[in-house]
Design a protein around this motif. Structure first.
Motif, PDB file in Angstrom:
ATOM      1  N   ARG A 117      12.566   4.642   0.029  1.00 43.91           N
ATOM      2  CA  ARG A 117      11.790   3.638   0.764  1.00 43.91           C
ATOM      3  C   ARG A 117      12.305   3.441   2.180  1.00 43.91           C
ATOM      4  NH1 ARG A 117      13.077  -0.697  -2.060  1.00 43.91           N
ATOM      5  NH2 ARG A 117      14.457  -1.514  -0.471  1.00 43.91           N
ATOM      6  N   THR A 118      13.613   3.555   2.383  1.00 43.46           N
ATOM      7  CA  THR A 118      14.207   3.261   3.689  1.00 43.46           C
ATOM      8  C   THR A 118      14.512   4.500   4.523  1.00 43.46           C
ATOM      9  OG1 THR A 118      16.427   3.168   2.727  1.00 43.46           O
ATOM     10  CG2 THR A 118      15.188   1.089   2.836  1.00 43.46           C
ATOM     11  N   ASP A 119      14.193   5.680   4.019  1.00 41.86           N
ATOM     12  CA  ASP A 119      14.424   6.906   4.786  1.00 41.86           C
ATOM     13  C   ASP A 119      13.654   6.835   6.105  1.00 41.86           C
ATOM     14  OD1 ASP A 119      15.242   9.989   4.645  1.00 41.86           O
ATOM     15  OD2 ASP A 119      13.190   9.817   5.429  1.00 41.86           O
ATOM     16  N   ALA A 120      14.325   7.104   7.220  1.00 40.93           N
ATOM     17  CA  ALA A 120      13.731   6.958   8.557  1.00 40.93           C
ATOM     18  C   ALA A 120      12.502   7.841   8.745  1.00 40.93           C
ATOM     19  CB  ALA A 120      14.771   7.254   9.632  1.00 40.93           C
ATOM     20  N   GLU A 121      12.561   9.086   8.306  1.00 41.78           N
ATOM     21  CA  GLU A 121      11.422   9.991   8.470  1.00 41.78           C
ATOM     22  C   GLU A 121      10.239   9.546   7.603  1.00 41.78           C
ATOM     23  OE1 GLU A 121      10.597  14.807   8.590  1.00 41.78           O
ATOM     24  OE2 GLU A 121      12.651  14.087   8.269  1.00 41.78           O
ATOM     25  N   HIS A 122      10.549   9.061   6.404  1.00 43.03           N
ATOM     26  CA  HIS A 122       9.510   8.538   5.515  1.00 43.03           C
ATOM     27  C   HIS A 122       8.869   7.294   6.132  1.00 43.03           C
ATOM     28  CE1 HIS A 122       8.472   6.480   1.457  1.00 43.03           C
ATOM     29  NE2 HIS A 122       7.455   7.241   1.833  1.00 43.03           N
ATOM     30  N   ARG A 123       9.660   6.419   6.730  1.00 38.97           N
ATOM     31  CA  ARG A 123       9.133   5.206   7.382  1.00 38.97           C
ATOM     32  C   ARG A 123       8.169   5.566   8.519  1.00 38.97           C
ATOM     33  NH1 ARG A 123       9.481   0.532   4.943  1.00 38.97           N
ATOM     34  NH2 ARG A 123       9.741  -0.577   6.872  1.00 38.97           N
ATOM     35  N   GLU A 124       8.509   6.590   9.287  1.00 34.93           N
ATOM     36  CA  GLU A 124       7.621   7.038  10.369  1.00 34.93           C
ATOM     37  C   GLU A 124       6.306   7.579   9.803  1.00 34.93           C
ATOM     38  OE1 GLU A 124       7.680   6.692  13.748  1.00 34.93           O
ATOM     39  OE2 GLU A 124       9.337   5.356  13.222  1.00 34.93           O
ATOM     40  N   ALA A 125       6.389   8.321   8.705  1.00 36.62           N
ATOM     41  CA  ALA A 125       5.174   8.844   8.071  1.00 36.62           C
ATOM     42  C   ALA A 125       4.312   7.695   7.536  1.00 36.62           C
ATOM     43  CB  ALA A 125       5.538   9.809   6.950  1.00 36.62           C
ATOM     44  N   GLN A 126       4.946   6.654   7.019  1.00 32.84           N
ATOM     45  CA  GLN A 126       4.204   5.484   6.543  1.00 32.84           C
ATOM     46  C   GLN A 126       3.429   4.832   7.685  1.00 32.84           C
ATOM     47  OE1 GLN A 126       7.452   3.223   4.919  1.00 32.84           O
ATOM     48  NE2 GLN A 126       7.067   3.944   2.836  1.00 32.84           N
ATOM     49  N   LYS A 127       4.073   4.680   8.821  1.00 32.30           N
ATOM     50  CA  LYS A 127       3.406   4.082   9.988  1.00 32.30           C
ATOM     51  C   LYS A 127       2.200   4.913  10.400  1.00 32.30           C
ATOM     52  CE  LYS A 127       7.534   1.961  11.927  1.00 32.30           C
ATOM     53  NZ  LYS A 127       8.527   2.032  13.016  1.00 32.30           N
ATOM     54  N   ARG A 128       2.380   6.222  10.440  1.00 31.69           N
ATOM     55  CA  ARG A 128       1.269   7.099  10.823  1.00 31.69           C
ATOM     56  C   ARG A 128       0.155   7.031   9.783  1.00 31.69           C
ATOM     57  NH1 ARG A 128       1.217  13.529  12.413  1.00 31.69           N
ATOM     58  NH2 ARG A 128      -0.914  13.473  13.200  1.00 31.69           N
ATOM     59  N   GLY A 129       0.525   6.936   8.517  1.00 28.91           N
ATOM     60  CA  GLY A 129      -0.479   6.813   7.464  1.00 28.91           C
ATOM     61  C   GLY A 129      -1.347   5.579   7.638  1.00 28.91           C
ATOM     62  N   ARG A 130      -0.718   4.441   7.935  1.00 28.33           N
ATOM     63  CA  ARG A 130      -1.486   3.213   8.153  1.00 28.33           C
ATOM     64  C   ARG A 130      -2.366   3.324   9.400  1.00 28.33           C
ATOM     65  NH1 ARG A 130       3.345   1.120   6.188  1.00 28.33           N
ATOM     66  NH2 ARG A 130       4.173   0.769   8.273  1.00 28.33           N
ATOM     67  N   ALA A 131      -1.861   3.983  10.428  1.00 26.91           N
ATOM     68  CA  ALA A 131      -2.600   4.101  11.687  1.00 26.91           C
ATOM     69  C   ALA A 131      -3.736   5.125  11.613  1.00 26.91           C
ATOM     70  CB  ALA A 131      -1.642   4.482  12.823  1.00 26.91           C
ATOM     71  N   GLU A 132      -3.558   6.202  10.831  1.00 32.31           N
ATOM     72  CA  GLU A 132      -4.506   7.311  10.892  1.00 32.31           C
ATOM     73  C   GLU A 132      -5.144   7.735   9.574  1.00 32.31           C
ATOM     74  OE1 GLU A 132      -2.916  10.718  13.007  1.00 32.31           O
ATOM     75  OE2 GLU A 132      -1.507   9.406  14.064  1.00 32.31           O
ATOM     76  N   TRP A 133      -4.385   7.810   8.481  1.00 38.12           N
ATOM     77  CA  TRP A 133      -4.846   8.536   7.305  1.00 38.12           C
ATOM     78  C   TRP A 133      -5.397   7.698   6.158  1.00 38.12           C
ATOM     79  CZ3 TRP A 133       0.491  10.922   8.006  1.00 38.12           C
ATOM     80  CH2 TRP A 133       0.446  11.920   8.977  1.00 38.12           C
TER      81      TRP A 133
END
Length: 124
Positions: free
Chosen positions: A81-97
């Motif tokens: 849950r706290t992995d930095a790369e995973h957190r960035e992917a989560q942000k992009r998911g909310r913004a785009e996917w």
């Protein structure tokens, strides 16, 4: 997540409880630019988490996607849950996917499996 056609058609095995599951249900947007590459990277990344047990995926023809991640303990799930790369992917998911998603996290207290042709069920 990635190309499901290449994955073997079998559920993740029944593990000895307790363990944790994260159930991620999604409806995606029409524009999936970059999703496949990011998703493949996340699938590779999560495998490096000590305590990661596996993942099941399903997609309905109507567009509902469900991913279930299995983790040996709460610490493994927290690390993911706290992995930095995973957190960035989560942000992009909310913004785009994603049009919408839900996440449910649960502690598994009982687990059971069946495979045709095996000599016994695997109740745990």
């Amino acid at each position: 997540m990635s190309n499901h056609q290449e994955a073997p058609v079998a559920p993740v095995e029944a593990f000895e409880p307790p363990y944790y599951v994260a159930v991620f249900s999604t409806v995606r947007t029409a524009d999936q630019s970059g999703y496949a590459e990011t998703n493949a990277r996340m699938e590779d990344l999560v495998k490096d988490i000590p305590g990661y047990l596996g993942m099941d995926h399903a997609q309905t023809p109507g567009g509902l996607g469900i991913t279930v991640g299995y983790f040996r303990d709460a610490d493994a799930l927290a690390q993911w849950r706290t992995d930095a790369e995973h957190r960035e992917a989560q942000k992009r998911g909310r913004a785009e996917w994603y049009e919408s998603y839900t996440l449910h996290v649960a502690k598994v207290e009982r687990s059971h499996g069946f495979t045709r042709g095996s000599t016994a069920d695997t109740a745990r």
